[in-house]
Every structure is written in structure tokens, then in C-alpha cells.
Design a protein around this motif. Structure first.
Motif, short mmCIF file in Angstrom:
data_model
loop_
_atom_site.label_atom_id
_atom_site.label_comp_id
_atom_site.label_asym_id
_atom_site.label_seq_id
_atom_site.Cartn_x
_atom_site.Cartn_y
_atom_site.Cartn_z
N VAL A 155 -8.44 -0.48 -2.73
CA VAL A 155 -7.51 -1.59 -2.54
C VAL A 155 -6.11 -0.99 -2.57
O VAL A 155 -5.78 -0.21 -3.46
CB VAL A 155 -7.64 -2.66 -3.64
CG1 VAL A 155 -6.64 -3.80 -3.41
CG2 VAL A 155 -9.07 -3.19 -3.73
N GLN A 156 -5.31 -1.33 -1.57
CA GLN A 156 -3.92 -0.87 -1.54
C GLN A 156 -2.99 -2.06 -1.77
O GLN A 156 -3.25 -3.16 -1.29
CB GLN A 156 -3.57 -0.26 -0.17
CG GLN A 156 -4.19 1.07 0.10
CD GLN A 156 -3.89 1.52 1.51
OE1 GLN A 156 -4.12 0.80 2.47
NE2 GLN A 156 -3.35 2.73 1.65
N ARG A 157 -1.91 -1.81 -2.50
CA ARG A 157 -0.81 -2.77 -2.60
C ARG A 157 0.36 -2.18 -1.82
O ARG A 157 0.90 -1.14 -2.21
CB ARG A 157 -0.41 -3.04 -4.05
CG ARG A 157 0.72 -4.07 -4.14
CD ARG A 157 1.05 -4.42 -5.56
NE ARG A 157 1.77 -3.35 -6.21
CZ ARG A 157 2.00 -3.30 -7.53
NH1 ARG A 157 1.55 -4.24 -8.32
NH2 ARG A 157 2.68 -2.29 -8.04
N LEU A 158 0.72 -2.83 -0.71
CA LEU A 158 1.74 -2.31 0.18
C LEU A 158 2.81 -3.37 0.45
O LEU A 158 2.64 -4.53 0.07
CB LEU A 158 1.11 -1.86 1.51
CG LEU A 158 -0.02 -0.84 1.40
CD1 LEU A 158 -0.63 -0.58 2.77
CD2 LEU A 158 0.47 0.47 0.79
N ARG A 159 3.87 -2.98 1.12
CA ARG A 159 4.97 -3.87 1.48
C ARG A 159 5.42 -4.73 0.30
O ARG A 159 5.58 -5.93 0.41
CB ARG A 159 4.57 -4.76 2.68
CG ARG A 159 5.77 -5.38 3.40
CD ARG A 159 5.38 -6.51 4.30
NE ARG A 159 4.70 -7.59 3.64
CZ ARG A 159 5.29 -8.55 2.95
NH1 ARG A 159 6.59 -8.57 2.79
NH2 ARG A 159 4.57 -9.50 2.39
N THR A 160 5.65 -4.10 -0.82
CA THR A 160 6.13 -4.86 -1.98
C THR A 160 7.60 -5.20 -1.80
O THR A 160 8.40 -4.36 -1.42
CB THR A 160 5.93 -4.07 -3.29
OG1 THR A 160 6.60 -2.82 -3.19
CG2 THR A 160 4.46 -3.84 -3.59
N VAL A 161 7.93 -6.45 -2.07
CA VAL A 161 9.30 -6.94 -2.01
C VAL A 161 9.57 -7.67 -3.32
O VAL A 161 8.94 -8.68 -3.62
CB VAL A 161 9.52 -7.90 -0.82
CG1 VAL A 161 10.95 -8.42 -0.81
CG2 VAL A 161 9.18 -7.22 0.50
#
Length: 195
Positions: A155-161
Motif C-alpha cells: 500500500v502506498q500513500r502518495l500525493r499528500t497535501v
């Protein structure tokens, strides 16, 4: 005596109505479908959060909300203070509009509304700016419950804002203080090709 044509018979009308209904449902489903972002190109990501060859992205989920933090003492003698997340869960919406409940933390987990789930065994991360939560890649283990999250390995957590408190210090003066911050991120679920 006239024989009713097929188009005027109750069966003909029912068939046309059924086709219109199925077509409308397909169109509505297509409107709620959001295709995967171009995360299949892992070379654009920092190496620590890339998924190795031999895996395919099968689902994307997005979180868009607020995170709650509390300033707490994490070590004594000498005291150290840190902002700790207090959200028990974060709601995600998958590519098809389905709900996924995410429990953040070192032992993160994700539970899809179909009952399938996945739990993080370990993770790696890289910074993504001072106000944004880091990008992460979790090595994961699925439960035995069949469903969307069955056989998920990464599982990837990407594009965090947003999602991180960088401007407010956490010291003894702020002990117990709570603060909420806006947060967005994409979660990409991967399984081995052919599984």
C-alpha cells in the motif's frame, strides 16, 4: 385478428425497459469511476516508496478531511514533546465510490466495506515538504476474507497535501493542546501480477 408485434408486446417493452435501465446504471457507474492516477510509473517516485517489479496497482482510494493532533510528552528525563495523531480512523473513498476505513499509525490497517482488509507489517517513508505528511510504502498482509483488498501486498500513500503541524511548537506550554489540520492523500493498493 392482428397479432401484436414483438415491439408492442409486454415482453418487447420489458426488454427495452430493461436495456435502458442497464445502460443507465452502466453510465452512472462510469461517472463515479475515477481511473487510477499514473502511479504505475514507479520511476518518478523516491526509491524508498517504490513498489518493485511484478506487482500491479488494483485500487486507488482518496482521503480528504481533517486530522486531529494533541501535544503529548513522549519521553521523560529529559522531557520530549511531540504532536500525536488522535484520529482513530480516517475515511477513504475508493475508485468505485466504496468506503475504506483506515486506521493510521505504525500498525496501520485498511478495511473495505466488503469486509476484506489489509494490515501493515512495516513501512518506509520519505519527506514531502514541511506541512505535508511523508510519502509512505507499506509492506502489507491481507486477511483471509475475500474481497477487494484480498492478496494486497503493498500500500502506498502518495500525493499528500497537508496533514502535518509544522508551524506550531509542541512544548510543556502546549501540553494537552489539540489542533486540527486539513489533509489529502491517495492510497494505492498493489497485488502480485497473476494473483
Amino acid at each position: 385478428m392482428k397479432t401484436p408485434s414483438r415491439s408492442n408486446s409486454p415482453f418487447g417493452r420489458l426488454s427495452r425497459s430493461l436495456l435502458v435501465l442497464i445502460g443507465s446504471a452502466a453510465l452512472l457507474g462510469a461517472c463515479s469511476y475515477r481511473p487510477l492516477q499514473p502511479y504505475n510509473t514507479q520511476q518518478d517516485l523516491p526509491e524508498a516508496v517504490r513498489v518493485p517489479e511484478g506487482y500491479q496497482a488494483v485500487l486507488e482510494a482518496t482521503s480528504n478531511g481533517r486530522l486531529l493532533y494533541e501535544c503529548q510528552a513522549v519521553k521523560r528525563a529529559p522531557y520530549e514533546y511531540e504532536w500525536l495523531m488522535r484520529n482513530p480512523t480516517v475515511d477513504l473513498t475508493d475508485t468505485y465510490g466504496g468506503a475504506i476505513m483506515h486506521k493510521p499509525g505504525a500498525r496501520a490497517s485498511w478495511v473495505h466495506r466488503d469486509g476484506s482488509s489489509v494490515m501493515a507489517r512495516e513501512f518506509s517513508e520519505v519527506p514531502n515538504g514541511s506541512n505535508n505528511l511523508p510519502l509512505q510504502r507499506y509492506n502489507a498482509q491481507s486477511s483471509s476474507v475475500p474481497g477487494v483488498l484480498h492478496n494486497i501486498t503493498y500500500v502506498q500513500r502518495l500525493r499528500t497535501v497537508g496533514g502535518w503541524i509544522s508551524s506550531t511548537p509542541c512544548t510543556s506550554a502546549q501540553l494537552g493542546m489539540r489542533k486540527t489540520v486539513p489533509y489529502e492523500a491517495d492510497y494505492i493498493f498493489w497485488r502480485a501480477k497473476g494473483s
